[in-house]
Design a protein around this motif. Structure first.
Motif, PDB file in Angstrom:
ATOM      1  N   LEU A  66       0.853  -1.174   0.000  1.00  0.00           N
ATOM      2  CA  LEU A  66       0.000   0.000   0.000  1.00  0.00           C
ATOM      3  C   LEU A  66       0.893   1.229   0.000  1.00  0.00           C
ATOM      4  N   VAL A  67       0.754   2.081  -1.008  1.00  0.00           N
ATOM      5  CA  VAL A  67       1.493   3.336  -1.050  1.00  0.00           C
ATOM      6  C   VAL A  67       0.629   4.347  -0.307  1.00  0.00           C
ATOM      7  N   VAL A  68       1.168   4.831   0.813  1.00  0.00           N
ATOM      8  CA  VAL A  68       0.396   5.704   1.693  1.00  0.00           C
ATOM      9  C   VAL A  68       1.108   7.034   1.879  1.00  0.00           C
ATOM     10  N   ALA A  69       0.329   8.076   2.136  1.00  0.00           N
ATOM     11  CA  ALA A  69       0.869   9.403   2.418  1.00  0.00           C
ATOM     12  C   ALA A  69       0.104   9.970   3.592  1.00  0.00           C
ATOM     13  N   GLY A  70       0.823  10.630   4.479  1.00  0.00           N
ATOM     14  CA  GLY A  70       0.181  11.247   5.629  1.00  0.00           C
ATOM     15  C   GLY A  70       1.180  11.613   6.691  1.00  0.00           C
ATOM     16  N   THR A  71       0.670  11.795   7.879  1.00  0.00           N
ATOM     17  CA  THR A  71       1.553  12.099   8.999  1.00  0.00           C
ATOM     18  C   THR A  71       2.336  10.845   9.375  1.00  0.00           C
ATOM     19  N   ALA A  72       3.458  11.026  10.019  1.00  0.00           N
ATOM     20  CA  ALA A  72       4.258   9.872  10.462  1.00  0.00           C
ATOM     21  C   ALA A  72       3.438   8.990  11.390  1.00  0.00           C
ATOM     22  N   GLU A  73       2.634   9.613  12.243  1.00  0.00           N
ATOM     23  CA  GLU A  73       1.797   8.856  13.179  1.00  0.00           C
ATOM     24  C   GLU A  73       0.751   8.034  12.432  1.00  0.00           C
ATOM     25  N   GLY A  74       0.124   8.637  11.417  1.00  0.00           N
ATOM     26  CA  GLY A  74      -0.892   7.938  10.640  1.00  0.00           C
ATOM     27  C   GLY A  74      -0.320   6.773   9.858  1.00  0.00           C
ATOM     28  N   VAL A  75       0.831   6.996   9.228  1.00  0.00           N
ATOM     29  CA  VAL A  75       1.486   5.924   8.471  1.00  0.00           C
ATOM     30  C   VAL A  75       1.874   4.794   9.423  1.00  0.00           C
ATOM     31  N   GLY A  76       2.403   5.138  10.582  1.00  0.00           N
ATOM     32  CA  GLY A  76       2.770   4.120  11.578  1.00  0.00           C
ATOM     33  C   GLY A  76       1.564   3.330  12.064  1.00  0.00           C
ATOM     34  N   ALA A  77       0.462   4.019  12.315  1.00  0.00           N
ATOM     35  CA  ALA A  77      -0.755   3.351  12.787  1.00  0.00           C
ATOM     36  C   ALA A  77      -1.296   2.378  11.736  1.00  0.00           C
ATOM     37  N   LEU A  78      -1.291   2.790  10.477  1.00  0.00           N
ATOM     38  CA  LEU A  78      -1.770   1.907   9.422  1.00  0.00           C
ATOM     39  C   LEU A  78      -0.857   0.699   9.276  1.00  0.00           C
ATOM     40  N   SER A  79       0.439   0.928   9.355  1.00  0.00           N
ATOM     41  CA  SER A  79       1.407  -0.164   9.260  1.00  0.00           C
ATOM     42  C   SER A  79       1.207  -1.174  10.389  1.00  0.00           C
ATOM     43  N   ARG A  80       0.975  -0.668  11.594  1.00  0.00           N
ATOM     44  CA  ARG A  80       0.738  -1.572  12.740  1.00  0.00           C
ATOM     45  C   ARG A  80      -0.550  -2.366  12.574  1.00  0.00           C
ATOM     46  N   ARG A  81      -1.574  -1.761  11.965  1.00  0.00           N
ATOM     47  CA  ARG A  81      -2.835  -2.481  11.746  1.00  0.00           C
ATOM     48  C   ARG A  81      -2.632  -3.638  10.779  1.00  0.00           C
ATOM     49  N   LEU A  82      -1.778  -3.433   9.781  1.00  0.00           N
ATOM     50  CA  LEU A  82      -1.541  -4.485   8.782  1.00  0.00           C
ATOM     51  C   LEU A  82      -0.656  -5.608   9.288  1.00  0.00           C
ATOM     52  N   THR A  83       0.136  -5.312  10.303  1.00  0.00           N
ATOM     53  CA  THR A  83       1.086  -6.291  10.816  1.00  0.00           C
ATOM     54  C   THR A  83       0.605  -6.827  12.151  1.00  0.00           C
ATOM     55  N   PRO A  84       0.409  -8.132  12.239  1.00  0.00           N
ATOM     56  CA  PRO A  84      -0.049  -8.700  13.515  1.00  0.00           C
ATOM     57  C   PRO A  84       1.032  -8.540  14.590  1.00  0.00           C
TER      58      PRO A  84
END
Length: 161
Positions: free
Chosen positions: A140-158
Protein backbone atom coordinates in the motif's frame (compact mmCIF):
# COMPACT_ATOMS: atom_id res chain seq x y z
CA UNK A 1 -11.18 -0.23 -16.13
CA UNK A 2 -8.21 -1.76 -17.91
CA UNK A 3 -5.24 0.38 -18.89
CA UNK A 4 -2.77 -1.15 -21.30
CA UNK A 5 0.85 -0.17 -20.69
CA UNK A 6 3.42 -0.58 -23.48
CA UNK A 7 7.14 0.22 -23.39
CA UNK A 8 8.13 2.37 -26.37
CA UNK A 9 11.88 1.85 -26.84
CA UNK A 10 13.73 5.12 -27.23
CA UNK A 11 10.56 7.12 -26.52
CA UNK A 12 9.06 6.24 -23.14
CA UNK A 13 5.85 4.49 -22.10
CA UNK A 14 2.44 4.41 -23.80
CA UNK A 15 -0.88 3.93 -22.01
CA UNK A 16 -4.21 3.19 -23.68
CA UNK A 17 -7.68 2.85 -22.20
CA UNK A 18 -11.15 2.34 -23.59
CA UNK A 19 -13.89 4.58 -22.23
CA UNK A 20 -17.36 3.35 -21.32
CA UNK A 21 -18.55 4.77 -24.67
CA UNK A 22 -15.99 2.66 -26.55
CA UNK A 23 -13.58 5.49 -27.43
CA UNK A 24 -9.85 4.76 -27.13
CA UNK A 25 -7.71 7.39 -25.36
CA UNK A 26 -3.97 7.24 -24.88
CA UNK A 27 -1.06 8.95 -23.21
CA UNK A 28 2.58 8.72 -24.21
CA UNK A 29 5.01 9.58 -21.41
CA UNK A 30 8.24 10.63 -23.08
CA UNK A 31 11.52 10.12 -21.23
CA UNK A 32 12.10 13.89 -21.24
CA UNK A 33 8.87 14.61 -19.34
CA UNK A 34 6.58 15.63 -22.19
CA UNK A 35 3.21 13.90 -22.39
CA UNK A 36 1.15 13.37 -25.54
CA UNK A 37 -2.59 13.00 -25.09
CA UNK A 38 -3.99 10.83 -27.90
CA UNK A 39 -7.52 10.38 -29.22
CA UNK A 40 -7.89 7.37 -31.48
CA UNK A 41 -10.24 7.04 -34.45
CA UNK A 42 -13.63 5.59 -33.49
CA UNK A 43 -13.41 1.79 -33.38
CA UNK A 44 -9.71 1.77 -34.40
CA UNK A 45 -7.22 1.72 -31.48
CA UNK A 46 -4.32 1.78 -33.97
CA UNK A 47 -5.12 5.08 -35.71
CA UNK A 48 -4.43 8.32 -33.85
CA UNK A 49 -7.01 10.88 -34.91
CA UNK A 50 -5.74 13.77 -32.77
CA UNK A 51 -2.83 14.36 -30.44
CA UNK A 52 -1.94 17.12 -28.03
CA UNK A 53 1.59 17.60 -26.64
CA UNK A 54 1.66 18.63 -22.97
CA UNK A 55 4.56 19.77 -20.83
CA UNK A 56 5.13 18.00 -17.53
CA UNK A 57 3.41 20.85 -15.66
CA UNK A 58 0.44 20.90 -18.06
CA UNK A 59 0.00 17.14 -17.75
CA UNK A 60 0.10 17.36 -13.96
CA UNK A 61 -2.50 20.15 -13.88
CA UNK A 62 -4.78 18.32 -16.31
CA UNK A 63 -4.48 15.18 -14.21
CA UNK A 64 -5.45 17.08 -11.09
CA UNK A 65 -8.48 18.53 -12.86
CA UNK A 66 -9.60 15.08 -13.97
CA UNK A 67 -8.92 13.31 -10.69
CA UNK A 68 -7.91 15.47 -7.72
CA UNK A 69 -6.01 12.82 -5.76
CA UNK A 70 -2.32 12.93 -4.90
CA UNK A 71 -0.32 10.50 -7.02
CA UNK A 72 3.03 8.92 -6.35
CA UNK A 73 4.71 11.27 -8.89
CA UNK A 74 3.52 14.30 -6.89
CA UNK A 75 4.95 13.06 -3.61
CA UNK A 76 8.33 14.86 -3.82
CA UNK A 77 6.56 18.18 -4.39
CA UNK A 78 4.08 17.48 -1.61
CA UNK A 79 6.92 16.63 0.77
CA UNK A 80 8.67 19.91 0.02
CA UNK A 81 5.47 21.87 0.57
CA UNK A 82 4.19 20.07 3.62
CA UNK A 83 7.38 19.39 5.54
CA UNK A 84 5.69 16.82 7.78
CA UNK A 85 4.29 14.57 5.05
CA UNK A 86 5.48 10.96 5.16
CA UNK A 87 5.19 8.62 2.20
CA UNK A 88 5.76 4.89 2.47
CA UNK A 89 5.06 1.59 0.76
CA UNK A 90 3.56 -0.63 3.45
CA UNK A 91 3.83 -4.35 2.62
CA UNK A 92 0.99 -6.80 3.18
CA UNK A 93 2.13 -10.27 4.22
CA UNK A 94 0.23 -13.55 4.51
CA UNK A 95 0.17 -13.04 8.28
CA UNK A 96 -1.85 -9.83 8.02
CA UNK A 97 -5.36 -10.09 9.46
CA UNK A 98 -6.58 -7.93 6.54
CA UNK A 99 -5.63 -10.25 3.64
CA UNK A 100 -8.75 -10.79 1.54
CA UNK A 101 -10.61 -7.95 3.23
CA UNK A 102 -11.62 -4.58 1.77
CA UNK A 103 -9.17 -1.69 1.99
CA UNK A 104 -11.84 0.35 3.76
CA UNK A 105 -11.61 -1.97 6.78
CA UNK A 106 -7.87 -1.45 7.28
CA UNK A 107 -8.02 2.29 6.68
CA UNK A 108 -11.10 2.83 8.86
CA UNK A 109 -10.41 4.81 12.01
CA UNK A 110 -6.80 5.55 11.04
CA UNK A 111 -6.46 9.33 11.01
CA UNK A 112 -3.85 11.28 9.13
CA UNK A 113 -3.12 8.83 6.31
CA UNK A 114 -4.40 8.18 2.79
CA UNK A 115 -3.81 5.15 0.60
CA UNK A 116 -2.79 6.64 -2.76
CA UNK A 117 -2.09 3.38 -4.59
CA UNK A 118 -1.88 -0.38 -4.25
CA UNK A 119 1.02 -2.21 -5.89
CA UNK A 120 -0.01 -5.79 -6.62
CA UNK A 121 1.64 -8.40 -8.83
CA UNK A 122 3.30 -5.81 -11.06
CA UNK A 123 0.16 -3.69 -11.43
CA UNK A 124 -0.57 -0.32 -9.87
CA UNK A 125 -4.06 0.70 -8.80
CA UNK A 126 -4.12 4.42 -8.10
CA UNK A 127 -6.73 5.90 -5.79
CA UNK A 128 -8.16 2.49 -4.85
CA UNK A 129 -11.70 2.48 -3.51
CA UNK A 130 -12.74 1.26 -0.07
CA UNK A 131 -13.99 -1.98 -1.67
CA UNK A 132 -10.53 -2.87 -3.10
CA UNK A 133 -9.54 -6.27 -1.64
CA UNK A 134 -6.09 -6.55 -0.08
CA UNK A 135 -4.00 -9.57 -1.06
CA UNK A 136 -0.82 -11.15 0.22
CA UNK A 137 2.17 -9.50 -1.45
CA UNK A 138 0.46 -6.15 -2.00
CA UNK A 139 2.17 -2.93 -1.00
CA UNK A 140 0.00 0.00 0.00
CA UNK A 141 1.49 3.34 -1.05
CA UNK A 142 0.40 5.70 1.69
CA UNK A 143 0.87 9.40 2.42
CA UNK A 144 0.18 11.25 5.63
CA UNK A 145 1.55 12.10 9.00
CA UNK A 146 4.26 9.87 10.46
CA UNK A 147 1.80 8.86 13.18
CA UNK A 148 -0.89 7.94 10.64
CA UNK A 149 1.49 5.92 8.47
CA UNK A 150 2.77 4.12 11.58
CA UNK A 151 -0.75 3.35 12.79
CA UNK A 152 -1.77 1.91 9.42
CA UNK A 153 1.41 -0.16 9.26
CA UNK A 154 0.74 -1.57 12.74
CA UNK A 155 -2.84 -2.48 11.75
CA UNK A 156 -1.54 -4.49 8.78
CA UNK A 157 1.09 -6.29 10.82
CA UNK A 158 -0.05 -8.70 13.51
CA UNK A 159 1.50 -8.18 16.91
CA UNK A 160 4.08 -10.68 18.02
CA UNK A 161 3.58 -11.81 21.64
Amino acid sequence: MHIERVMLPGIGVGYTLRTAQGQFVGVVRHRGGRRDLLLYAAGDPDTVERSLALTDAEARELGELLHPVATVEHVPELERGAGSLTVAAVPVTAASPYVGRPLGEVAARVRGVTVVAVLSAGRTTTAPGAEHRITNGDALVVAGTAEGVGALSRRLTPEVP
